[in-house]
Design an enzyme around this catalytic site. Structure first.
Site, PDB file in Angstrom:
ATOM      1  N   ASP A 156       0.846  -1.203   0.000  1.00 39.86           N
ATOM      2  CA  ASP A 156       0.000   0.000   0.000  1.00 39.86           C
ATOM      3  C   ASP A 156       0.881   1.252   0.000  1.00 39.86           C
ATOM      4  OD1 ASP A 156      -2.440  -1.644   0.480  1.00 39.86           O
ATOM      5  OD2 ASP A 156      -1.378  -2.094   2.326  1.00 39.86           O
ATOM      6  N   HIS A 184      -4.778  -3.347   6.571  1.00 36.63           N
ATOM      7  CA  HIS A 184      -4.558  -3.583   5.138  1.00 36.63           C
ATOM      8  C   HIS A 184      -5.893  -4.051   4.560  1.00 36.63           C
ATOM      9  CE1 HIS A 184      -3.064  -5.060   1.352  1.00 36.63           C
ATOM     10  NE2 HIS A 184      -3.594  -6.237   1.623  1.00 36.63           N
TER      11      HIS A 184
HETATM   12  P1  NAX Z   1      -2.236 -18.333  -4.025  1.00 35.97           P
HETATM   13  O1  NAX Z   1      -3.657 -18.782  -3.977  1.00 35.97           O
HETATM   14  O2  NAX Z   1      -1.522 -18.318  -5.318  1.00 35.97           O
HETATM   15  O3  NAX Z   1      -1.389 -19.209  -3.020  1.00 35.97           O
HETATM   16  C1  NAX Z   1      -1.821 -19.453  -1.717  1.00 35.97           C
HETATM   17  C2  NAX Z   1      -0.924 -20.471  -1.108  1.00 35.97           C
HETATM   18  O4  NAX Z   1      -1.378 -20.691   0.228  1.00 35.97           O
HETATM   19  C3  NAX Z   1      -0.962 -21.802  -1.840  1.00 35.97           C
HETATM   20  O5  NAX Z   1       0.363 -22.249  -1.966  1.00 35.97           O
HETATM   21  C4  NAX Z   1      -1.782 -22.686  -0.922  1.00 35.97           C
HETATM   22  O6  NAX Z   1      -1.379 -24.043  -0.983  1.00 35.97           O
HETATM   23  C5  NAX Z   1      -1.484 -22.074   0.435  1.00 35.97           C
HETATM   24  N1  NAX Z   1      -2.566 -22.367   1.392  1.00 35.97           N
HETATM   25  C6  NAX Z   1      -3.889 -22.434   1.155  1.00 35.97           C
HETATM   26  N2  NAX Z   1      -4.550 -22.819   2.255  1.00 35.97           N
HETATM   27  C7  NAX Z   1      -3.611 -22.973   3.189  1.00 35.97           C
HETATM   28  C8  NAX Z   1      -3.641 -23.403   4.531  1.00 35.97           C
HETATM   29  N3  NAX Z   1      -4.807 -23.781   5.107  1.00 35.97           N
HETATM   30  N4  NAX Z   1      -2.475 -23.462   5.223  1.00 35.97           N
HETATM   31  C9  NAX Z   1      -1.315 -23.115   4.634  1.00 35.97           C
HETATM   32  N5  NAX Z   1      -1.217 -22.737   3.363  1.00 35.97           N
HETATM   33  C10 NAX Z   1      -2.349 -22.666   2.660  1.00 35.97           C
HETATM   34  O7  NAX Z   1      -2.233 -16.912  -3.322  1.00 35.97           O
HETATM   35  P2  NAX Z   1      -1.184 -15.716  -3.444  1.00 35.97           P
HETATM   36  O8  NAX Z   1      -1.555 -14.874  -4.603  1.00 35.97           O
HETATM   37  O9  NAX Z   1       0.196 -16.238  -3.357  1.00 35.97           O
HETATM   38  O10 NAX Z   1      -1.583 -14.852  -2.141  1.00 35.97           O
HETATM   39  C11 NAX Z   1      -1.310 -15.314  -0.840  1.00 35.97           C
HETATM   40  C12 NAX Z   1      -1.966 -14.418   0.186  1.00 35.97           C
HETATM   41  O11 NAX Z   1      -1.442 -13.086   0.097  1.00 35.97           O
HETATM   42  C13 NAX Z   1      -3.476 -14.268   0.028  1.00 35.97           C
HETATM   43  O12 NAX Z   1      -4.072 -14.365   1.300  1.00 35.97           O
HETATM   44  C14 NAX Z   1      -3.631 -12.859  -0.499  1.00 35.97           C
HETATM   45  O13 NAX Z   1      -4.888 -12.307  -0.175  1.00 35.97           O
HETATM   46  C15 NAX Z   1      -2.507 -12.164   0.228  1.00 35.97           C
HETATM   47  N6  NAX Z   1      -2.090 -10.856  -0.273  1.00 35.97           N
HETATM   48  C16 NAX Z   1      -1.677  -9.944   0.626  1.00 35.97           C
HETATM   49  C17 NAX Z   1      -1.226  -8.688   0.250  1.00 35.97           C
HETATM   50  C18 NAX Z   1      -0.778  -7.698   1.270  1.00 35.97           C
HETATM   51  O14 NAX Z   1      -0.445  -6.577   0.869  1.00 35.97           O
HETATM   52  N7  NAX Z   1      -0.733  -8.007   2.555  1.00 35.97           N
HETATM   53  C19 NAX Z   1      -1.225  -8.290  -1.173  1.00 35.97           C
HETATM   54  C20 NAX Z   1      -1.251  -9.439  -2.125  1.00 35.97           C
HETATM   55  C21 NAX Z   1      -2.140 -10.579  -1.708  1.00 35.97           C
HETATM   56  O15 NAX Z   1      -3.461 -10.244  -2.017  1.00 35.97           O
END
Ligand code: NAX
Length: 326
Positions: A156, A184
């Site tokens: 952000d 966030h």
């Molecule tokens: P993806 O859906 O590509 O990957 C998610 C990963 O988490 C996968 O490898 C999956 O196996 C794993 N996962 C799912 N359920 C799980 C569980 N119960 N325990 C452990 N691991 C688990 O998502 P991606 O684009 O890499 O985003 C990851 C996270 O970052 C999401 O929650 C997303 O909302 C968040 N973000 C946060 C941002 C921030 O600024 N704080 C910005 C970007 C993003 O939106």
């Protein structure tokens, strides 16, 4: 050597992040690295594939790669934990459902950090809703200092910095003193009152207060959704970059008079924000991995009202999870 764990290691953010870490971008100095990849049971083959690609980069600083789904093993002796893994919000899913589902992940991860990680581990939570996930992990890692936990506000901050540079006809590095207060989420508060462009108050460079109070704040608050609409997927490389910078800022002395944004434990904060929240604040570091909250920034009436709203949202998130997850 620094041990670094990344959860959600087969996800799209990790696919950018792991390579930046292995290249040595987390620290301002050269530091040998052991990478620990953590993800759900059943993702081992994909993790192995990512590990093979990491090997094929022949990064000189990358000395070890470990992968697996056992949290205690992957968190063993880590110095830095980037908690990226989380379940995405599905169709029709309420925010409260997401809070509960993802919160559970962070109970286990907090416990594993407390029992297996280095006692000085620095934790950055990226998986959403990252502030409350961070609060949960911090609460379950009772043997670790609460100030070692961060939730990522840096994306952000970077978005706001880039937008102010474009609007103010400045280079991005000429935009400074940007804080993203609070959560966030769509209630976050990008602080245009204290931001500077070319050493002048941003409000004196872009002489349009209604743009700041309207378009500027809204564009930053809704930038994540705009990326999804345009790309069909959520921000990944920019999120990975922000995660790298979140850690790097802790290991780089913050220049005098500047700061960076991070959501940290609100206990004892100098702004009267309720305690026991993970709240976006202006932070500075001596470069030793620790930080302090920069005090004495002024809020005008508009900011004050917006900050009250984001605080309220964080309190309501905490209420939602406190019975079962805190
Ligand atoms: P993806 O859906 O590509 O990957 C998610 C990963 O988490 C996968 O490898 C999956 O196996 C794993 N996962 C799912 N359920 C799980 C569980 N119960 N325990 C452990 N691991 C688990 O998502 P991606 O684009 O890499 O985003 C990851 C996270 O970052 C999401 O929650 C997303 O909302 C968040 N973000 C946060 C941002 C921030 O600024 N704080 C910005 C970007 C993003 O939106």
């Amino acid at each position: 050597m620094k041990r670094i764990v990344v959860t959600g290691a087969t996800g799209q953010i990790a696919y950018s992040l792991l390579f930046r870490i292995a290249h040595g971008d987390l620290f301002p100095h050269s530091e040998p690295i052991a990478l620990h990849l953590s993800d759900l049971l059943g993702t081992e083959a994909m993790m192995e594939g990512v590990a093979m690609e990491l090997e094929d980069c022949a990064f000189p600083l990358l000395k070890e790669i470990h992968f697996g789904s056992d949290l205690e093993k992957q968190f063993d002796q880590v110095d830095i934990a980037l908690l990226v893994g989380a379940k995405p919000r599905g169709p029709g899913m309420e925010r409260a459902d997401l809070l509960m589902d993802n919160g559970r992940i962070f109970v286990d991860q907090g416990r594993a950090l407390g029992s297996a990680a280095n006692k000085d581990v620095k934790v950055v939570v990226v998986g959403n809703p990252c502030n409350t996930n961070c609060l949960i992990a911090m609460s379950h890692a009772s043997t670790l200092p609460r100030q070692n936990f961060h939730a990522m506000m840096r994306l952000d901050q970077n978005r706001a910095q880039a937008l102010l540079a474009r609007k103010g006809s400045a280079e991005v590095e000429e935009v400074k003193r940007l804080t993203i207060w609070g959560n966030h989420s769509a209630t976050q508060v990008p602080d245009f009152v204290n931001a500077t462009i070319k050493e002048k108050k941003a409000l004196d460079v872009i002489k349009d207060p209604s743009w700041f109070q309207g378009d500027f704040i809204e564009t930053i608050q809704k930038r994540g959704a705009a990326i999804i609409a345009a790309r069909g997927k959520s921000s990944a490389a920019s999120a990975a970059n922000a995660a790298v910078e979140s850690v790097r800022s802790l290991y780089t002395p913050t220049p005098a008079g500047e700061w960076f944004s991070s959501a940290v434990c609100s206990d004892g904060n100098p702004y009267g924000i309720e305690e026991n929240l993970v709240f976006g604040f202006p932070c500075r570091s001596k470069g030793d991995g620790n930080y302090e909250i920069v005090p004495d920034l002024e809020w005008d009436f508009f900011l004050k009202e917006k900050i009250a709203v984001t605080q309220k949202e964080l309190i309501s998130e905490r209420v939602c999870v406190e019975k079962e997850l805190l």
